[in-house]
Design an enzyme around this catalytic site. Structure first.
Site, PDB file in Angstrom:
ATOM      1  N   ASP A  13       0.822  -1.208   0.000  1.00  0.00           N
ATOM      2  CA  ASP A  13       0.000   0.000   0.000  1.00  0.00           C
ATOM      3  C   ASP A  13       0.861   1.265   0.000  1.00  0.00           C
ATOM      4  O   ASP A  13       1.963   1.274   0.547  1.00  0.00           O
ATOM      5  CB  ASP A  13      -0.913  -0.019   1.238  1.00  0.00           C
ATOM      6  CG  ASP A  13      -1.997   1.046   1.156  1.00  0.00           C
ATOM      7  OD1 ASP A  13      -2.391   1.406   0.028  1.00  0.00           O
ATOM      8  OD2 ASP A  13      -2.438   1.526   2.214  1.00  0.00           O
ATOM      9  N   ASN A  61     -10.854  -2.467  -4.959  1.00  0.00           N
ATOM     10  CA  ASN A  61     -10.110  -1.501  -5.780  1.00  0.00           C
ATOM     11  C   ASN A  61     -10.699  -1.377  -7.187  1.00  0.00           C
ATOM     12  O   ASN A  61     -10.454  -0.390  -7.887  1.00  0.00           O
ATOM     13  CB  ASN A  61      -8.634  -1.909  -5.926  1.00  0.00           C
ATOM     14  CG  ASN A  61      -7.807  -1.745  -4.664  1.00  0.00           C
ATOM     15  OD1 ASN A  61      -6.838  -2.474  -4.447  1.00  0.00           O
ATOM     16  ND2 ASN A  61      -8.163  -0.786  -3.829  1.00  0.00           N
TER      17      ASN A  61
END
Ligand code: IPE
Ligand code: IPE
Ligand code: MG
Length: 231
Positions: A13, A61
């Site tokens: 991330d 996502n």
């Protein structure tokens, strides 16, 4: 010092923030992240880790902008077209987990070819989690069990998960400062050791990875038992 982890997973991330800080588009962060991902996975294998599972794209996502998704898909295409030979040369096996039917068809084809071409790899397995969601995976596994009309045990259930063929998860790393699982390996992480880094993923170096491994090796994995007396 304890043993090295056999199975390491990384929530990669922070690509977007890495780019924003440099006044670059988010796609530049993903591109830098992909470069880092390739080198980092090689570092883990070089250190003797058997399975490296990398969270590249969550199912959630997929609701990001068309622009960002197009950039991510272009990177997947580059990766699967260009890196499979390198994995093969290193005697590594490529696997992909996630709801692949949600991806563009040409990427599904590239993934299939990559798996096929590396299936003899013996030095380690690189598992990419793409369009992956742990809750979705658990629900899918439950439905499989229901269809088979069999009650499950913890063991038989683990085997139905998309990670069922791999050794238990030992170490779960998340970069990018957030402290959450974001729907990654929920069931598998029950007794994994967790490691959080404030670095944005493109900045998470081999030295940072080494620190995570060393930290892991100092942990006392009790699994609910009382610590054994020393000496
Ligand atoms: C992780 O980086 C990669 C993907 C989710 C594809 P992010 O894109 O989430 O980066 P941040 O969290 O916005 O910085
Ligand atoms: C998790 O990161 C997914 C990947 C790193 C691939 P996100 O950036 O999507 O997670 P949240 O939204 O911060 O929970
Ligand atoms: Mg993020």
């Amino acid at each position: 010092m304890g043993e090295l982890p056999r199975h390491v997973a990384v929530i990669m991330d922070g690509n977007g923030r890495w780019a924003q800080r440099r006044l670059l588009p988010r796609s530049a962060g993903h591109s830098a992240g992909l470069k880092r991902m390739i080198a980092l996975s090689e570092y883990f294998f070089h250190r003797g880790v058997e399975v490296v599972t990398l969270y590249a794209l969550s199912q959630e996502n997929l609701s990001r902008s068309q622009e960002e998704l197009a950039a991510l898909f272009a990177l997947f295409r580059t990766y699967f077209s260009g890196n499979v030979e390198r994995l093969k040369k290193n005697d590594l096996r490529l696997e992909v987990i996630g709801e692949l039917s949600l991806l563009p068809e040409d990427i599904q084809t590239l993934i299939g070819e990559g798996r096929e071409r590396t299936k003899e790899g013996k030095k380690g397995t690189l598992v990419l989690a793409i369009a992956y969601g742990a809750r979705q995976d658990v629900v899918r596994a439950v439905n499989e069990a229901v269809k088979a009309g069999k009650e499950v045990t913890m063991e038989s259930f683990s085997a139905l998960l998309s990670t069922g063929a791999y050794p238990p998860l030992d170490l779960l790393i998340r970069t990018g400062r957030e402290k959450r699982l974001s729907n990654f390996l929920l069931y598998e992480a029950a007794y994994a050791e967790l490691y959080f880094s404030d670095k944005m993923f493109p900045d998470f170096s081999d030295a940072d990875a080494e620190r995570a491994l060393e930290d892991y090796m100092t942990r006392d994995r009790r699994y609910g038992k009382v610590k054994a007396e020393e000496g």
